[in-house]
Design an enzyme around this catalytic site. Structure first.
Site, PDB file in Angstrom:
ATOM      1  CE1 TYR A  85       3.932  -1.869  -6.746  1.00  0.00           C
ATOM      2  CE2 TYR A  85       4.432   0.179  -5.601  1.00  0.00           C
ATOM      3  CZ  TYR A  85       3.563  -0.862  -5.872  1.00  0.00           C
ATOM      4  OH  TYR A  85       2.346  -0.899  -5.271  1.00  0.00           O
ATOM      5  NE  ARG A 140      -5.160   1.553  -7.537  1.00  0.00           N
ATOM      6  CZ  ARG A 140      -3.937   1.564  -7.039  1.00  0.00           C
ATOM      7  NH1 ARG A 140      -3.496   2.620  -6.380  1.00  0.00           N
ATOM      8  NH2 ARG A 140      -3.141   0.520  -7.190  1.00  0.00           N
ATOM      9  CG  HIS A 188      -1.924  -4.000  -4.921  1.00  0.00           C
ATOM     10  ND1 HIS A 188      -0.622  -4.179  -5.322  1.00  0.00           N
ATOM     11  CD2 HIS A 188      -2.011  -2.715  -4.504  1.00  0.00           C
ATOM     12  CE1 HIS A 188       0.042  -3.039  -5.188  1.00  0.00           C
ATOM     13  NE2 HIS A 188      -0.784  -2.136  -4.685  1.00  0.00           N
ATOM     14  N   GLY A 225      -3.153  -3.029   5.956  1.00  0.00           N
ATOM     15  CA  GLY A 225      -2.916  -1.787   5.244  1.00  0.00           C
ATOM     16  C   GLY A 225      -3.967  -0.739   5.545  1.00  0.00           C
TER      17      GLY A 225
END
Length: 422
Positions: A160, A195, A300, A354
């Protein structure tokens, strides 16, 4: 009429053999897991709700995540027949090197909060399996310690760009010095997604105690014992903590990054350069024109923009248009080795997992990650044999049909200037 006889005692004893009891609880627990969903259920039992929901959840209404998982269920396989598949070759070449299987471990942030072994477990398991491991900028294990955990395997670094750009530049230099062979420049996180599970759970870095947190922790004392008796969390890119994940991301991320930043970071990196978070065909073409080594089609994991494109739906177009110009990696929604096989058939060169990795980690640390890899590799090999293909290169679009659940309507065409009514 059936002829009956008195059974011989020895025959009865032969039939009544009991399975040998394994006194190792972790081994029993993991051996009972036959799917990634089984690992998820074990992880949920063993992990406090806030940490589990950080992994399991997504942004807003979690629509992107649900659609991405559903997309893999909405396929139809078309097997060949009468092909020798007594042996299948799952190895593949990706980004200048080999991988024993066509998937690697995706970058995940705050990983030691899920289970204290964190990235060390992931990197070690990946190295043992012969697949790549990706360390996140927001990882909780240093670049050097990941290298030590996976000294001979392939390590990738996900970047990032932070507001303090010198931090990002320093991480790039350290990853190069440690021998990481690929940099994954992430472009889908100018700010944090909403989230909501984290907000409702009061999930913060570091964890804050509240009555609900204490009550939820009571049946899971092992998690807190591990957390409190291991070294404190350290973040290579965060100088200050104390807040929700969203607050930390918004404070750290640079929402002004542009193509100049991409060029600057690329010039610093000596290895393979991949752009992660591409979600349209147009942007995939731009990356091909820039000559990057690859793109990761990803939303993502549904954790940023809800209702974002489903990467698996986007894959065939991108593969057809730019698959000859750069390598295409797919993530988001993979829960089964068959999902990986379908992705390869439709044009992906490689895939990343993930949540599946983190479910294994929460279910049993390093052994849980090993079990996750074992489940996926068994499913890949079995699916290939049932499709009757003997190696990854034989997988083609003819082997898979994507079934339509969501149908796109034609875009409107405006022939006159639009006016907004007050």
């Amino acid at each position: 009429m059936v002829k009956r006889q008195v059974p011989h005692p020895a025959e009865i004893l032969e039939l009544m053999k009991f399975r040998k009891f394994d006194p190792n609880g972790k081994r029993r627990r993991l051996s009972s897991a036959l799917t990634i969903e089984d690992l998820r259920k074990i992880a949920k039992r063993r992990t406090p709700a806030a940490a589990f929901d950080y992994t399991d959840g997504a942004a807003e209404g979690e629509i992107s995540m649900a659609r991405s998982v559903q997309a893999f269920e909405d396929i139809e396989f078309h097997p060949s027949i009468l092909t020798d598949v007594s042996h299948v070759d799952t190895t593949t070449q990706i980004l200048g090197g080999s991988s024993a299987y066509p998937f690697g471990i995706a970058p995940t942030g705050f990983t030691r909060l899920m289970q204290t072994e964190g990235e060390t477990a992931g990197a070690g398991a990946a190295g043992a399996a012969g697949i790549p491991f990706t360390l996140s900028t927001l990882g909780t294990t240093s670049i050097e310690d990941v290298k030590a955990a996976n000294p001979h395997g392939r390590n990738w670094f996900q970047l990032y760009v932070m507001r303090q750009k010198e931090i990002s530049y320093g991480l790039v230099e350290r990853a190069a010095q440690a021998g990481f062979d690929t940099l994954m420049f992430t472009v889908d996180t100018p700010v944090a997604g909403a989230r909501l599970r984290d907000t409702r759970n009061g999930f913060s870095i570091p964890p804050q105690l509240s009555p609900s947190v204490v009550l939820n922790a009571l049946p899971r004392p092992w998690w807190w014992i591990d957390f409190l008796t291991t070294p404190p969390l350290e973040f290579a890119s965060l100088s200050e903590t104390g807040g929700t994940v969203g607050e930390l991301l918004n404070a750290a991320m640079d929402p002004s990054i542009d193509f100049d930043d991409l060029a600057e970071i690329r010039a610093l990196w000596p290895g393979k350069f991949v752009v992660k978070g591409v979600q349209t065909l147009e942007d995939a073409k731009k990356m091909a024109d820039l000559g990057v080594d690859g793109v990761v089609l990803s939303n993502h994991g549904g954790r940023q923009l809800d209702r974002a494109p489903v990467p698996f739906h986007l894959l065939p177009q991108v593969a057809q248009e730019v698959g000859q110009d750069m390598e295409i990696i797919l993530d988001t929604g993979i829960r089964n080795g068959a999902d990986i096989v379908a992705s390869l058939a439709l044009g992906a060169d490689f895939t990343l997992v993930g949540r599946a990795y983190l479910y294994g980690l929460m279910a049993g640390g390093r052994e849980g990650v090993d079990r996750m890899i074992e489940i996926l590799t068994d499913q890949i090999e079995r699916t290939m044999k049932l499709l009757q293909v003997s190696n990854v290169a034989e997988l083609e679009p003819k082997h898979v049909t994507q079934l339509s659940r969501l149908e796109r309507l034609p875009a409107p065409e405006f022939t006159a200037a639009r006016t907004h009514r007050g």
